[in-house]
Design a protein around this motif. Structure first.
Motif, PDB file in Angstrom:
ATOM      1  N   SER A 158     -23.852  -7.294  64.600  1.00 29.43           N
ATOM      2  CA  SER A 158     -23.297  -7.136  63.263  1.00 29.43           C
ATOM      3  C   SER A 158     -24.308  -7.607  62.215  1.00 29.43           C
ATOM      4  CB  SER A 158     -22.016  -7.971  63.183  1.00 29.43           C
ATOM      5  OG  SER A 158     -21.442  -7.766  61.936  1.00 29.43           O
ATOM      6  N   GLY A 159     -24.483  -6.793  61.174  1.00 29.97           N
ATOM      7  CA  GLY A 159     -25.371  -7.190  60.088  1.00 29.97           C
ATOM      8  C   GLY A 159     -26.839  -6.851  60.298  1.00 29.97           C
ATOM      9  N   CYS A 160     -27.178  -6.160  61.399  1.00 32.63           N
ATOM     10  CA  CYS A 160     -28.598  -5.883  61.675  1.00 32.63           C
ATOM     11  C   CYS A 160     -29.135  -4.739  60.820  1.00 32.63           C
ATOM     12  CB  CYS A 160     -28.808  -5.580  63.155  1.00 32.63           C
ATOM     13  SG  CYS A 160     -28.108  -4.000  63.674  1.00 32.63           S
ATOM     14  N   GLY A 161     -28.243  -3.985  60.154  1.00 36.26           N
ATOM     15  CA  GLY A 161     -28.722  -2.935  59.252  1.00 36.26           C
ATOM     16  C   GLY A 161     -28.503  -1.520  59.755  1.00 36.26           C
ATOM     17  N   LYS A 162     -27.817  -1.376  60.874  1.00 38.04           N
ATOM     18  CA  LYS A 162     -27.681  -0.028  61.452  1.00 38.04           C
ATOM     19  C   LYS A 162     -26.844   0.897  60.576  1.00 38.04           C
ATOM     20  CE  LYS A 162     -24.291  -1.889  64.749  1.00 38.04           C
ATOM     21  NZ  LYS A 162     -24.163  -3.197  64.055  1.00 38.04           N
ATOM     22  N   THR A 163     -25.740   0.395  60.015  1.00 41.45           N
ATOM     23  CA  THR A 163     -24.909   1.251  59.161  1.00 41.45           C
ATOM     24  C   THR A 163     -25.663   1.645  57.894  1.00 41.45           C
ATOM     25  OG1 THR A 163     -22.958   0.136  59.989  1.00 41.45           O
ATOM     26  CG2 THR A 163     -22.665   1.429  57.997  1.00 41.45           C
ATOM     27  N   THR A 164     -26.387   0.703  57.323  1.00 41.89           N
ATOM     28  CA  THR A 164     -27.168   1.005  56.122  1.00 41.89           C
ATOM     29  C   THR A 164     -28.203   2.094  56.434  1.00 41.89           C
ATOM     30  OG1 THR A 164     -26.858  -1.247  55.334  1.00 41.89           O
ATOM     31  CG2 THR A 164     -28.632   0.011  54.318  1.00 41.89           C
TER      32      THR A 164
HETATM   33  P1  ATP Z   1     -21.837  -4.113  61.220  1.00 45.88           P
HETATM   34  O1  ATP Z   1     -22.000  -3.799  62.677  1.00 45.88           O
HETATM   35  O2  ATP Z   1     -21.163  -5.419  60.972  1.00 45.88           O
HETATM   36  O3  ATP Z   1     -21.286  -2.975  60.428  1.00 45.88           O
HETATM   37  P2  ATP Z   1     -24.542  -3.393  60.449  1.00 45.88           P
HETATM   38  O4  ATP Z   1     -25.561  -3.659  61.497  1.00 45.88           O
HETATM   39  O5  ATP Z   1     -24.073  -2.009  60.300  1.00 45.88           O
HETATM   40  O6  ATP Z   1     -23.331  -4.391  60.639  1.00 45.88           O
HETATM   41  P3  ATP Z   1     -25.139  -3.296  57.642  1.00 45.88           P
HETATM   42  O7  ATP Z   1     -23.722  -3.019  57.250  1.00 45.88           O
HETATM   43  O8  ATP Z   1     -26.110  -2.198  57.547  1.00 45.88           O
HETATM   44  O9  ATP Z   1     -25.193  -3.931  59.106  1.00 45.88           O
HETATM   45  O10 ATP Z   1     -25.639  -4.524  56.761  1.00 45.88           O
HETATM   46  C1  ATP Z   1     -26.979  -5.031  56.816  1.00 45.88           C
HETATM   47  C2  ATP Z   1     -27.116  -6.165  55.812  1.00 45.88           C
HETATM   48  O11 ATP Z   1     -27.015  -5.644  54.489  1.00 45.88           O
HETATM   49  C3  ATP Z   1     -26.048  -7.231  55.925  1.00 45.88           C
HETATM   50  O12 ATP Z   1     -26.641  -8.475  55.646  1.00 45.88           O
HETATM   51  C4  ATP Z   1     -25.046  -6.841  54.854  1.00 45.88           C
HETATM   52  O13 ATP Z   1     -24.358  -7.973  54.400  1.00 45.88           O
HETATM   53  C5  ATP Z   1     -25.934  -6.247  53.796  1.00 45.88           C
HETATM   54  N1  ATP Z   1     -25.254  -5.196  53.023  1.00 45.88           N
HETATM   55  C6  ATP Z   1     -24.817  -4.009  53.482  1.00 45.88           C
HETATM   56  N2  ATP Z   1     -24.271  -3.256  52.511  1.00 45.88           N
HETATM   57  C7  ATP Z   1     -24.354  -4.002  51.375  1.00 45.88           C
HETATM   58  C8  ATP Z   1     -23.968  -3.786  49.990  1.00 45.88           C
HETATM   59  N3  ATP Z   1     -23.409  -2.644  49.617  1.00 45.88           N
HETATM   60  N4  ATP Z   1     -24.223  -4.777  49.115  1.00 45.88           N
HETATM   61  C9  ATP Z   1     -24.817  -5.934  49.500  1.00 45.88           C
HETATM   62  N5  ATP Z   1     -25.203  -6.192  50.770  1.00 45.88           N
HETATM   63  C10 ATP Z   1     -24.982  -5.252  51.693  1.00 45.88           C
END
Ligand code: ATP
Length: 347
Positions: A37-43
């Motif tokens: 969680s939070g590694c950036g994959k969704t972004t």
């Molecule tokens: P998860 O499995 O929990 O969805 P993830 O790997 O998909 O996590 P992301 O959602 O891409 O991770 O988030 C990566 C980092 O960017 C995290 O630290 C998150 O808090 C931050 N982040 C993501 N979207 C935003 C936003 N819109 N505004 C500020 N910070 C963000």
């Protein structure tokens, strides 16, 4: 390359959500971004979809620039299909109309024909007149997939598509969805934190940590040749055993001298941590190496035994389940390594 991401970066204030991300996906391949969680994959996925701009780097699909700093082609112009975790079906439309929804610019009969073809591919033709609430979660997700594939997108993005489903269904559906994507030769990028799902679905898997892609490779390579200690730890199970390199094909450890090709960057006398997977530690009643069982987990076909070493370190061993030993028993094991996976000793 069908999809190409070069040096992609996305920041939110001081948070670097995605950093220097490079990956390529050939036509018809299924890629997966995997990580905690939070590694950036969704972004990263949202950048490909065009829901997020990039602060640096470029994204190309079929050679067309979709995103770079200051350039973000609108999502609707990208010819990308999306499948979300929550299905996002229209509740007031039938299954057939949901699938036909994205087929603009075609006659009604042509749209319907295409939607019926897609429903046949996902095995839901008989549900065409039902509404989303009249079918199961797994079926809803297949409708969402049919809807995403119907306009023949260049790329399909799937964001944690099975996380609302129970674990059995998840396993089955991930294989089914892979089959469907392959049948229509779709190119797809998936995001998940579940490595079983990643392994079942994807041809290429990327492990992310803190916004960085640590390795982009076939599942087999991630497991057997992890590029970093994080990947070695995150993928599969295993234990790290301290060792000293003796030569190009031998390492001295607490368990004696282990033979196997040592990675080229290490020289004699280097202190390393050796990765031992449960399938490297073989049950062998005739082996002089006897270790005590301190934990056992029944897995059906086999037991996963945790074995204690004299130093207090532990190893994992996968043993066929007809060898049912109790805690405290000592069993004979033999270490068998093809090639050695090692990292510079930490600490
Ligand atoms: P998860 O499995 O929990 O969805 P993830 O790997 O998909 O996590 P992301 O959602 O891409 O991770 O988030 C990566 C980092 O960017 C995290 O630290 C998150 O808090 C931050 N982040 C993501 N979207 C935003 C936003 N819109 N505004 C500020 N910070 C963000």
């Amino acid at each position: 390359m069908w999809l190409e991401m070069r040096g992609v970066e996305r920041r939110f204030g001081k948070t670097v959500a995605v950093s220097g991300l490079d990956l390529t996906l050939p036509q018809g391949a299924i890629g997966c971004l995997l990580g905690p969680s939070g590694c950036g994959k969704t972004t990263a996925l949202r950048c490909v979809a065009g829901f997020e701009p990039v602060d640096a780097g470029e994204i190309f699909a079929r050679g067309r620039l979709l995103s770079s700093r200051g350039v973000t082609a609108p999502p609707a112009s990208r010819n990308i299909g999306m499948v979300f975790q929550d299905y996002a079906l229209f509740p007031h439309l039938t299954v057939l109309d949901n699938v036909a929804f994205g087929l603009h610019g075609q006659s009604r009969p042509a749209r319907e024909r295409r939607a019926l073809d897609m429903l046949e591919i996902v095995g839901l033709l008989e549900c065409r007149e039902r509404y989303p609430h009249e079918i199961s979660g797994g079926q809803q997700q297949r409708v969402a997939l049919a809807r995403a594939l119907a306009p023949q997108p260049d790329l399909v993005l799937l964001d944690e598509p099975f996380s609302n489903l129970d674990i059995d269904l998840r396993g089955r559906l991930s294989l089914e969805v892979r089959g469907i994507l392959k049948q229509v030769n779709a190119t797809a990028l998936l995001v998940t934190h579940d490595q079983n799902e990643a392994f079942a679905m994807a041809d290429l898997v990327g492990v992310m940590q803190d916004g960085r892609l640590e390795q982009w490779d076939a599942s087999y390579e991630l497991y057997h040749r992890p590029a970093t200690r994080f990947v070695a730890d995150f993928i599969g199970q295993g234990a790290f055993l301290p060792g000293e390199v003796l030569s190009a094909d031998a390492v001295s450890t607490e368990l004696g001298v282990l033979a196997g090709d040592v990675p080229l960057q290490y020289r004699a006398c280097d202190q390393i941590d050796l990765l031992l997977r449960p399938d490297d530690v073989l049950y062998d009643e005739s082996s002089p190496l006897m270790l005590e069982i301190v934990q056992k987990a029944f897995r059906g076909a086999d037991f996963l035994y945790t074995l204690a070493l004299p130093s207090g370190a532990t190893l994992l061993s996968l043993v066929p389940s007809h060898f049912n030993h109790g805690l405290g028993d000592r069993i004979g094991v033999r270490i068998e390594l093809d090639h050695i996976v090692a990292f510079t000793r930490s600490g």
